[in-house]
Design a protein around this motif. Structure first.
Motif, PDB file in Angstrom:
ATOM      1  N   TYR A 385       0.841  -0.994  -0.427  1.00  0.00           N
ATOM      2  CA  TYR A 385      -0.098  -0.015   0.003  1.00  0.00           C
ATOM      3  C   TYR A 385       0.919   1.132  -0.164  1.00  0.00           C
ATOM      4  O   TYR A 385       2.423   2.096   0.527  1.00  0.00           O
ATOM      5  CB  TYR A 385      -1.414   0.374   1.541  1.00  0.00           C
ATOM      6  CG  TYR A 385      -1.588  -1.322   0.995  1.00  0.00           C
ATOM      7  CD1 TYR A 385      -3.029  -1.497   0.652  1.00  0.00           C
ATOM      8  CD2 TYR A 385      -1.155  -2.313   2.060  1.00  0.00           C
ATOM      9  CE1 TYR A 385      -4.062  -2.493   1.027  1.00  0.00           C
ATOM     10  CE2 TYR A 385      -2.342  -3.182   2.292  1.00  0.00           C
ATOM     11  CZ  TYR A 385      -2.831  -3.012   1.826  1.00  0.00           C
ATOM     12  OH  TYR A 385      -3.993  -4.295   1.941  1.00  0.00           O
ATOM     13  N   ARG A 386       0.778   2.449  -0.418  1.00  0.00           N
ATOM     14  CA  ARG A 386       1.098   3.506  -0.428  1.00  0.00           C
ATOM     15  C   ARG A 386       0.045   4.656   0.297  1.00  0.00           C
ATOM     16  O   ARG A 386      -0.596   4.714   0.376  1.00  0.00           O
ATOM     17  CB  ARG A 386       1.128   4.279  -2.105  1.00  0.00           C
ATOM     18  CG  ARG A 386       1.850   5.212  -1.685  1.00  0.00           C
ATOM     19  CD  ARG A 386       2.049   6.568  -2.931  1.00  0.00           C
ATOM     20  NE  ARG A 386       2.412   7.946  -2.912  1.00  0.00           N
ATOM     21  CZ  ARG A 386       2.484   8.395  -3.430  1.00  0.00           C
ATOM     22  NH1 ARG A 386       1.493   8.520  -4.590  1.00  0.00           N
ATOM     23  NH2 ARG A 386       2.876   9.820  -3.342  1.00  0.00           N
ATOM     24  N   LEU A 387       0.608   4.885   1.207  1.00  0.00           N
ATOM     25  CA  LEU A 387       0.056   5.098   2.901  1.00  0.00           C
ATOM     26  C   LEU A 387      -0.552   7.194   2.077  1.00  0.00           C
ATOM     27  O   LEU A 387      -0.940   7.573   2.601  1.00  0.00           O
ATOM     28  CB  LEU A 387       0.335   5.611   4.454  1.00  0.00           C
ATOM     29  CG  LEU A 387       0.187   4.158   4.779  1.00  0.00           C
ATOM     30  CD1 LEU A 387       0.999   4.329   5.678  1.00  0.00           C
ATOM     31  CD2 LEU A 387      -0.721   3.658   4.290  1.00  0.00           C
ATOM     32  N   GLY A 388       1.111   7.958   1.298  1.00  0.00           N
ATOM     33  CA  GLY A 388       1.541   9.275   0.712  1.00  0.00           C
ATOM     34  C   GLY A 388       3.072   9.232   1.104  1.00  0.00           C
ATOM     35  O   GLY A 388       3.543   9.147   1.640  1.00  0.00           O
ATOM     36  N   GLY A 389       2.883  10.345   0.001  1.00  0.00           N
ATOM     37  CA  GLY A 389       4.082  10.493   0.368  1.00  0.00           C
ATOM     38  C   GLY A 389       5.613   9.977  -0.545  1.00  0.00           C
ATOM     39  O   GLY A 389       4.639   9.312  -1.468  1.00  0.00           O
ATOM     40  N   ASP A 390       6.353   9.414   0.399  1.00  0.00           N
ATOM     41  CA  ASP A 390       7.471   8.091   0.247  1.00  0.00           C
ATOM     42  C   ASP A 390       7.350   7.594   0.689  1.00  0.00           C
ATOM     43  O   ASP A 390       7.665   6.620   1.492  1.00  0.00           O
ATOM     44  CB  ASP A 390       9.021   9.182   0.172  1.00  0.00           C
ATOM     45  CG  ASP A 390       8.855   9.666   1.020  1.00  0.00           C
ATOM     46  OD1 ASP A 390       8.210   9.841   2.251  1.00  0.00           O
ATOM     47  OD2 ASP A 390      10.084   9.722   0.808  1.00  0.00           O
ATOM     48  N   GLU A 391       5.814   6.943   1.495  1.00  0.00           N
ATOM     49  CA  GLU A 391       5.791   6.025   2.671  1.00  0.00           C
ATOM     50  C   GLU A 391       4.544   4.845   2.288  1.00  0.00           C
ATOM     51  O   GLU A 391       4.010   5.265   1.121  1.00  0.00           O
ATOM     52  CB  GLU A 391       4.869   6.806   3.777  1.00  0.00           C
ATOM     53  CG  GLU A 391       5.811   7.453   4.811  1.00  0.00           C
ATOM     54  CD  GLU A 391       4.876   8.411   6.078  1.00  0.00           C
ATOM     55  OE1 GLU A 391       5.788   8.488   6.705  1.00  0.00           O
ATOM     56  OE2 GLU A 391       3.810   7.992   5.904  1.00  0.00           O
ATOM     57  N   PHE A 392       5.420   3.374   2.122  1.00  0.00           N
ATOM     58  CA  PHE A 392       3.946   2.616   1.748  1.00  0.00           C
ATOM     59  C   PHE A 392       4.749   1.117   3.231  1.00  0.00           C
ATOM     60  O   PHE A 392       4.993   1.616   4.036  1.00  0.00           O
ATOM     61  CB  PHE A 392       5.660   1.789   1.088  1.00  0.00           C
ATOM     62  CG  PHE A 392       5.738   2.670   0.116  1.00  0.00           C
ATOM     63  CD1 PHE A 392       4.751   2.138  -1.295  1.00  0.00           C
ATOM     64  CD2 PHE A 392       6.526   3.696  -0.811  1.00  0.00           C
ATOM     65  CE1 PHE A 392       4.881   2.738  -2.102  1.00  0.00           C
ATOM     66  CE2 PHE A 392       7.103   4.467  -1.369  1.00  0.00           C
ATOM     67  CZ  PHE A 392       5.733   4.504  -2.712  1.00  0.00           C
ATOM     68  N   VAL A 393       3.081   0.707   3.161  1.00  0.00           N
ATOM     69  CA  VAL A 393       2.892  -0.644   3.934  1.00  0.00           C
ATOM     70  C   VAL A 393       3.000  -1.567   3.522  1.00  0.00           C
ATOM     71  O   VAL A 393       2.065  -1.979   2.142  1.00  0.00           O
ATOM     72  CB  VAL A 393       2.191  -0.799   4.615  1.00  0.00           C
ATOM     73  CG1 VAL A 393       1.349  -1.934   5.405  1.00  0.00           C
ATOM     74  CG2 VAL A 393       2.038   1.045   6.050  1.00  0.00           C
TER      75      VAL A 393
END
Length: 474
Positions: A385-393
């Motif tokens: 998942y991409r949470l936003g910006g350059d953050e992924f889960v």
């Protein structure tokens, strides 16, 4: 130029036919019907390969009609029969009608594939009009003249299908976006054939079976319009899909469809209650023709609504840049997992190191390209998942965290080409293992804190990963 000359030729022959004595009318009739064959052949040859099927069908129609005309003239002129109806000529005329309808329907199906709703609405309206015309005028006349039921059924089916086809062609003509005279001419050709059939019903002498010669002028108009349609430059595009049209079934249109569906049985029922002739089998045939079209219309709208809802759902749960599921999808999916069997689930929270420097140095477009490339590398068997910006889960089974980490480390070690320039970035990752009673916020929060512990390790490039609960790096 050829179209203009043929139109003048056809108009002249129709006028000569009407002005000629009965014994001479066969000549202009045959001249027009025969000359229509090379005209349609020429139009068919001009059409691109793969789009000629309606013209070949209409050419077959002309061939069968001309053979039928020859048989009819032989019966009447040579054998001295009072009429050529009911014999071999009728067989050829029937096959010709089938070819004509098939050609028109090919145009309707191919041209109207992007306006199916409008075509169905127009066909339903025309079918209802045909049913009303039948109940109000044709059936009483046939009943008064003692026409057999099988003949009534044949006439009803012919009138019904012709009306529906004319309605569909008229819709295509009006809604094509760029006017297509060839489609208009095909609709006029069908209208001429319908008019000729109706004239044959109303003006045939019931005692002798003879009908006036002038009724053939309507068929001649149909021949001429068919040939002109094939010769018109727009004939090469009649099988290309038309412009997409809005297909909203508003309350007025739904009311209209309901009224058209009920028109034939209501009129037939009123005639029966008032003691007037009404063939129940024909009412049933009319309803059997309209109801499936209305059901198809409603089924298409239901499918379009489901498709629209699915698109909205995808838009609401998909990241527009990378195509990965977004924060909403992550929270929803994770909540479902935690409600089931939370034990054995791990969340890996990833943040890119050095992304801002790339974004500032190469621009936002390069930054977007970098995020797309990272997303492609992170995709695997486990949900990403991409949470936003350059953050992924990444959500994965607890016992596969090390394997996922090894894959992430290998991917981070490979430079990414952005605008022809190799770019290397690092990844900081925090891992949180789910325990009974965890909420999505608690689980992601622990993984987020572990990621910040990993980021404080001051690593350069590659992957730095920390597990929630382990001692933080100094």
């Amino acid at each position: 130029m050829l179209l203009r000359w043929f139109a003048l030729w056809s108009a002249g022959l129709v006028l000569i036919f009407l002005a000629s004595p009965t014994e001479w009318r066969g000549l202009p009739f045959l001249l027009l019907t025969l000359s229509a064959i090379p005209a349609v052949w020429s139009g068919a040859r001009r059409s691109p390969a793969g789009t000629r099927s309606p013209w070949w069908l209409l050419l077959s129609m002309l061939g069968f009609f001309n053979v039928g005309n020859a048989v009819w003239l032989w019966d009447v002129e040579v054998r001295g029969q009072a009429t050529g109806d009911g014999g071999l000529a009728d067989l050829f005329f029937t096959v010709a009608n089938v070819c004509s309808l098939a050609g028109a329907l090919v145009v309707v199906v191919r041209r109207g594939r992007r306006d199916v709703g409008g075509v169905i609405d127009s066909a339903v309206a025309a079918l209802a009009f045909g049913g009303l015309l039948w109940d109000a005028a044709v059936l009483p006349h046939l009943t008064a003249t003692g026409t057999p039921l099988e003949r009534q059924i044949a006439l009803f089916v012919s009138l019904f299908v012709m009306c529906g086809t004319i309605g569909a062609l008229a819709r295509l003509s009006m809604a094509s976006g760029s006017r297509l005279p060839a489609v208009w001419l095909l609709a006029l050709a069908m209208a001429g054939a319908l008019g000729g059939n109706l004239a044959s019903v109303f003006f045939t002498d019931p005692a002798t079976g003879v009908r006036p010669d002038w009724t053939n002028a309507l068929f001649l108009i149909g021949y001429a319009c068919t040939a002109c349609a094939a010769l018109h430059p727009s004939a090469t595009t009649v099988t290309q899909p038309g412009h997409a049209r809005a297909d909203d079934l508003t309350a007025p249109r739904l009311t209209f469809l309901g009224a058209m569906t009920a028109l034939i049985p209501v009129v037939g029922g009123v005639r029966m209650m008032s003691g007037q002739p009404s063939a129940g089998i024909l009412v049933a045939l009319g309803s059997a023709g309209i109801v499936p079209l209305v059901m198809l219309r409603i089924a298409r709208l239901a499918a379009q609504r489901r498709s629209a809802e699915e698109r909205l759902r995808r838009l609401a749960t998909t990241d527009g840049l990378t195509g990965l599921p977004n924060r909403v999808a992550c929270l929803t999916d994770l909540a479902g997992m935690l409600a089931g069997r939370p034990a054995g689930i791990a969340v890996i929270f990833c943040d890119l190191d050095g992304f801002k420097a790339v974004n500032d140095r190469l621009g936002h477009a390069a930054g977007d390209s970098l995020l797309i490339a990272v997303a492609a590398r992170l995709r695997g068997a486990d949900p990403v998942y991409r949470l936003g910006g350059d953050e992924f889960v990444i959500v994965c089974p607890s016992d596969t965290v090390d394997a996922v980490g090894a894959r992430m480390r290998a991917l981070a070690a490979q430079p990414i080409m952005i605008d022809g320039e190799p770019v290397s970035i690092g990844v900081s990752a925090g891992v949180a293992h789910a325990v009974p009673g965890d909420t999505t916020d608690e689980l992601i929060g622990r993984a987020d804190l572990a990621m910040y512990d990993a980021k404080r390790s001051k690593h350069i490039g590659g992957l730095s990963m920390r597990v929630a609960g382990e001692p933080a790096a100094a």
